[in-house]
Design a protein around this motif. Structure first.
Motif, PDB file in Angstrom:
ATOM      1  N   ILE A 207       8.711  -1.662 -20.905  1.00 20.22           N
ATOM      2  CA  ILE A 207       8.927  -0.645 -19.879  1.00 20.22           C
ATOM      3  C   ILE A 207       8.153  -0.906 -18.584  1.00 20.22           C
ATOM      4  N   ALA A 208       7.134  -1.756 -18.642  1.00 24.11           N
ATOM      5  CA  ALA A 208       6.278  -1.961 -17.471  1.00 24.11           C
ATOM      6  C   ALA A 208       7.063  -2.480 -16.273  1.00 24.11           C
ATOM      7  N   GLU A 209       7.915  -3.479 -16.502  1.00 26.02           N
ATOM      8  CA  GLU A 209       8.655  -4.071 -15.382  1.00 26.02           C
ATOM      9  C   GLU A 209       9.634  -3.072 -14.784  1.00 26.02           C
ATOM     10  N   GLY A 210      10.327  -2.314 -15.627  1.00 20.84           N
ATOM     11  CA  GLY A 210      11.271  -1.318 -15.138  1.00 20.84           C
ATOM     12  C   GLY A 210      10.588  -0.217 -14.347  1.00 20.84           C
ATOM     13  N   LEU A 211       9.432   0.240 -14.827  1.00 18.67           N
ATOM     14  CA  LEU A 211       8.690   1.269 -14.104  1.00 18.67           C
ATOM     15  C   LEU A 211       8.161   0.737 -12.772  1.00 18.67           C
ATOM     16  N   ALA A 212       7.784  -0.527 -12.754  1.00 18.98           N
ATOM     17  CA  ALA A 212       7.317  -1.122 -11.494  1.00 18.98           C
ATOM     18  C   ALA A 212       8.447  -1.162 -10.470  1.00 18.98           C
ATOM     19  N   ARG A 213       9.650  -1.482 -10.910  1.00 16.23           N
ATOM     20  CA  ARG A 213      10.794  -1.506  -9.991  1.00 16.23           C
ATOM     21  C   ARG A 213      11.138  -0.102  -9.510  1.00 16.23           C
ATOM     22  N   LEU A 214      11.038   0.888 -10.412  1.00 12.65           N
ATOM     23  CA  LEU A 214      11.276   2.272 -10.001  1.00 12.65           C
ATOM     24  C   LEU A 214      10.248   2.694  -8.956  1.00 12.65           C
ATOM     25  N   ARG A 215       8.989   2.378  -9.184  1.00 14.36           N
ATOM     26  CA  ARG A 215       7.930   2.737  -8.234  1.00 14.36           C
ATOM     27  C   ARG A 215       8.214   2.108  -6.867  1.00 14.36           C
ATOM     28  N   ALA A 216       8.619   0.841  -6.887  1.00 13.73           N
ATOM     29  CA  ALA A 216       8.904   0.149  -5.633  1.00 13.73           C
ATOM     30  C   ALA A 216      10.112   0.751  -4.927  1.00 13.73           C
ATOM     31  N   ASP A 217      11.148   1.108  -5.692  1.00 12.89           N
ATOM     32  CA  ASP A 217      12.356   1.679  -5.086  1.00 12.89           C
ATOM     33  C   ASP A 217      12.107   3.072  -4.518  1.00 12.89           C
ATOM     34  N   LEU A 218      11.222   3.827  -5.155  1.00 13.02           N
ATOM     35  CA  LEU A 218      10.874   5.137  -4.610  1.00 13.02           C
ATOM     36  C   LEU A 218      10.077   4.977  -3.312  1.00 13.02           C
ATOM     37  N   ALA A 219       9.173   4.002  -3.301  1.00 10.09           N
ATOM     38  CA  ALA A 219       8.359   3.778  -2.105  1.00 10.09           C
ATOM     39  C   ALA A 219       9.192   3.280  -0.926  1.00 10.09           C
ATOM     40  N   SER A 220      10.193   2.434  -1.212  1.00  9.09           N
ATOM     41  CA  SER A 220      11.009   1.850  -0.137  1.00  9.09           C
ATOM     42  C   SER A 220      12.162   2.753   0.298  1.00  9.09           C
TER      43      SER A 220
END
Length: 248
Positions: A207-220
């Motif tokens: 789940i770490a990689e998916g959550l990292a992408r979600l965090r990045a997409d929310l920030a961008s």
């Protein structure tokens, strides 16, 4: 009788509170039943307070979180209910069947102890809208195959069952797996995830990689460009159903 919820349930009630709209749906489905056995009861979030209720729960940790004055609780498993035949008007099972060791044995026990009806609340993912979290970020957490098998078993064991759809409100108080469909930032909160079995059963690396992408997409702003309309919707059909089987 150690269970998953003895491990993850220590602060379960912090994010898994009773949602009044789900509670009203369940009360309506119970109909005229005056006595109810709540199987896989957890902390008792959806137990009616105007009827005789017996809670059945295998996890000592979850029983310990039941509020003062709630219905009496029996530590036992769905597959082996220590109760006489036809001893309650209705059997209730809320968001629990996917955890049972022997699903069909549990369903037969519900049918054995209930006189009038069986009420089940659960999610049937294919019957609702696809969920962006598992579609775009965490496909390994998609429970569709497992839940479809649960639905098939219910239909075979309880041929009279009927499904009533329920649109999950955006401000749902019960932190179910899909409850934050319009509040994506909540999935970045570790306490929220800890009280959702889909996350608790997953390997951190999955789940770490998916959550990292979600965090990045929310920030961008990428998430909002694709899914932003969800923040304005009042409710969404993600497959939650109340299943009612009339007996006799």
């Amino acid at each position: 009788m150690s269970t998953l919820y003895d491990r993850i349930g220590t602060c379960y009630s912090a994010t898994r509170r009773t949602d009044p709209r789900i509670a009203a749906l369940i009360r309506g489905a119970l109909g005229d039943a005056r006595s109810v056995i709540n199987v896989g009861a957890g902390a008792g979030a959806y137990e009616p307070t105007d009827r005789e209720v017996l809670a059945v729960e295998p996890s000592e940790t979850m029983i310990g979180q039941r509020p003062l004055g709630s219905a009496p609780a029996l530590q036992a498993r769905a597959e082996d209910l220590p109760l006489p035949d036809r001893s309650y008007d209705a059997a209730l099972a809320v968001n629990t069947l996917h955890h049972w060791t022997d699903l069909r044995a549990g369903l037969r026990e519900l049918r054995r102890v209930a006189r009038k009806r069986i009420v089940i609340f659960m999610r049937d993912p294919p019957s609702g809208r696809p969920f962006w979290l598992t579609e775009n970020y965490l496909p390994s957490l998609d429970p569709s195959r497992k839940y479809s098998a649960v639905i098939e078993a219910i239909r075979e064991e309880l041929p009279s069952v009927k499904a009533l759809p329920f649109e999950l409100p955006r401000d749902c108080a019960d932190g179910l797996f899909v409850a934050y469909w319009g509040r994506p930032e909540m999935y970045l909160d570790g306490e929220v995830r800890r009280n959702i079995s889909n996350f608790a059963l997953a390997e951190e690396g999955d789940i770490a990689e998916g959550l990292a992408r979600l965090r990045a997409d929310l920030a961008s702003g990428a998430w909002d460009r694709k899914h932003g309309e969800l923040r304005r919707r009042e409710s969404l059909d993600l497959g939650h159903r109340v299943l009612v089987a009339e007996l006799g």
